[in-house]
Design an enzyme around this catalytic site. Structure first.
Site, PDB file in Angstrom:
ATOM      1  N   GLN A  35     -10.288  -2.547  -3.277  1.00 41.13           N
ATOM      2  CA  GLN A  35     -11.513  -1.932  -2.785  1.00 41.13           C
ATOM      3  C   GLN A  35     -12.648  -2.084  -3.789  1.00 41.13           C
ATOM      4  OE1 GLN A  35     -12.255  -0.080   0.287  1.00 41.13           O
ATOM      5  NE2 GLN A  35     -14.268  -0.523  -0.569  1.00 41.13           N
TER       6      GLN A  35
ATOM      7  N   HIS B 269      -7.168   1.764  -6.707  1.00 41.32           N
ATOM      8  CA  HIS B 269      -7.510   1.032  -5.485  1.00 41.32           C
ATOM      9  C   HIS B 269      -8.288  -0.225  -5.891  1.00 41.32           C
ATOM     10  CE1 HIS B 269      -8.000   0.204  -1.402  1.00 41.32           C
ATOM     11  NE2 HIS B 269      -8.613   1.292  -0.962  1.00 41.32           N
TER      12      HIS B 269
ATOM     13  N   ARG C 167     -14.422  -6.476   2.444  1.00 37.55           N
ATOM     14  CA  ARG C 167     -12.998  -6.440   2.113  1.00 37.55           C
ATOM     15  C   ARG C 167     -12.318  -7.731   2.557  1.00 37.55           C
ATOM     16  NH1 ARG C 167     -10.166  -1.716   1.422  1.00 37.55           N
ATOM     17  NH2 ARG C 167      -8.474  -3.155   0.907  1.00 37.55           N
TER      18      ARG C 167
ATOM     19  N   ARG D  32       0.888  -1.175   0.000  1.00 38.64           N
ATOM     20  CA  ARG D  32       0.000   0.000   0.000  1.00 38.64           C
ATOM     21  C   ARG D  32       0.922   1.219   0.000  1.00 38.64           C
ATOM     22  NH1 ARG D  32      -5.305   1.346   2.106  1.00 38.64           N
ATOM     23  NH2 ARG D  32      -5.356   3.380   3.156  1.00 38.64           N
TER      24      ARG D  32
ATOM     25  N   ASP E 276     -15.979   9.606  -1.858  1.00 38.02           N
ATOM     26  CA  ASP E 276     -14.735   9.349  -1.126  1.00 38.02           C
ATOM     27  C   ASP E 276     -14.255  10.683  -0.575  1.00 38.02           C
ATOM     28  OD1 ASP E 276     -12.507   8.100  -0.103  1.00 38.02           O
ATOM     29  OD2 ASP E 276     -11.515   7.777  -2.030  1.00 38.02           O
TER      30      ASP E 276
ATOM     31  N   CYS F  50     -15.582   4.171   0.689  1.00 40.22           N
ATOM     32  CA  CYS F  50     -14.536   3.198   1.026  1.00 40.22           C
ATOM     33  C   CYS F  50     -13.974   3.399   2.429  1.00 40.22           C
ATOM     34  CB  CYS F  50     -13.424   3.237  -0.015  1.00 40.22           C
ATOM     35  SG  CYS F  50     -12.567   4.822  -0.130  1.00 40.22           S
TER      36      CYS F  50
END
Length: 303
Positions: A133, A130, A290, A103, A222, A262
């Protein structure tokens, strides 16, 4: 040949559908306290250059439930690209583990890590994409709506890594994807054009959030300033405040729309409490899923 997962474009349509089915199985098995031991005896190294809650928890717990062992390294311990080159880190970790999950900030860093590693690499987030996600989000939509093809998704806010990965998903699954952003914060043009060239989804870009949300099955937003962009927070808040997802905006969506985010959310900015805590919100289902999708992805890589 090793399987890297750097972008949703690394998967075919059938592989995405297979992963959604696998995630559902993983979720059902976990309910009964079971999990396939596909990572028994395997070791995973997780590199976190950015802080993480859901990504770290879902991968570490998922690896453990699949019978594997995880080892997490933070930026100050490795200083990848600074203290040691990406290539050297990739080669060293490949001698120690069976998979690397990272990440970080730059997409190129993930791509270089995959280039030099002899073990699979998973992109757990970059500033550009991403994919973990949005792959999980596809599972959440399928689970709640009963279908994915033809779903109308209104993404409202900053044209960031979530918007880019939704556009990549639209290259594989037929969607009605509407993206509402200010002109200066639109998604990367090349990613938009690639989605349009695939010709299987309807791709709409607009500066009007009402236009995007009208009749939508899904309303997604987001944070306005992602990690690494906090120095732009004031500037972005000024430009994006008309794009707040609030009760007035979601009136234009379908009555049974679902709200997605998210997380983490900056409540009172990109979304109001009444929406994120409202009856149409599925943000915590997203967060839970997730884990199930991460496990499905790991099982796909190690099958």
């Amino acid at each position: 040949m090793k399987k890297d997962f750097l972008s949703i474009l690394d998967l075919t349509t059938s592989e995405i559908k297979d992963l959604i089915s696998r995630a559902k199985v993983m979720k059902n098995l976990r309910y009964w306290g079971e999990s396939p031991q596909v990572m028994k005896g395997k070791k995973a190294i997780l590199i976190f250059r950015k802080p993480s809650l859901r990504t770290r928890a879902s991968f570490e717990i998922g690896i453990n439930e699949l019978g594997g062992t995880s080892y997490t390294f933070h930026d100050e311990e490795i200083q990848i690209g600074k203290r040691e080159s990406v290539a050297d880190v990739a080669r060293v970790f490949s001698r120690y583990c069976d998979i690397i999950i990272i990440r970080t900030y730059a997409q190129k860093e993930v791509e270089d890590l995959a280039r030099y590693a002899s073990v699979p690499v998973i992109n757990a987030l970059t500033d550009l994409l991403h994919p973990c996600q949005v792959l999980s989000d596809a599972f959440t939509i399928m689970e709640i709506k009963g279908r994915l093809e033809g779903i109308s998704i209104a993404y409202v806010g900053d044209g960031n890594n979530i918007a880019h990965s939704l556009l990549n998903l639209a290259c594989r699954i037929p969607l009605d994807l509407r993206i509402a952003t200010p002109p200066m914060y639109q998604p990367v043009e090349g990613i938009v054009e690639n989605a349009r060239k695939h010709g299987i989804s309807r791709i709409s870009l607009t500066s009007d959030p009402v236009e995007a949300v009208r009749g939508a099955d899904v309303v997604y937003t987001d944070v306005w300033a992602s990690m690494g962009q906090k120095h732009l927070a004031t500037e972005k808040e000024k430009a994006l405040s008309p794009y707040q997802v609030n009760a007035e905006l979601v009136k234009h969506a379908k009555p049974d729309f679902i709200f997605m985010h998210c997380l983490p959310a900056e409540r009172g900015k990109e979304v109001t409490d009444e929406v994120i805590d409202g009856p149409n919100s599925v943000v915590f289902e997203q967060a839970e899923n997730r884990l199930h999708m991460q496990k499905a992805l790991l099982a796909y890589i190690f099958r």
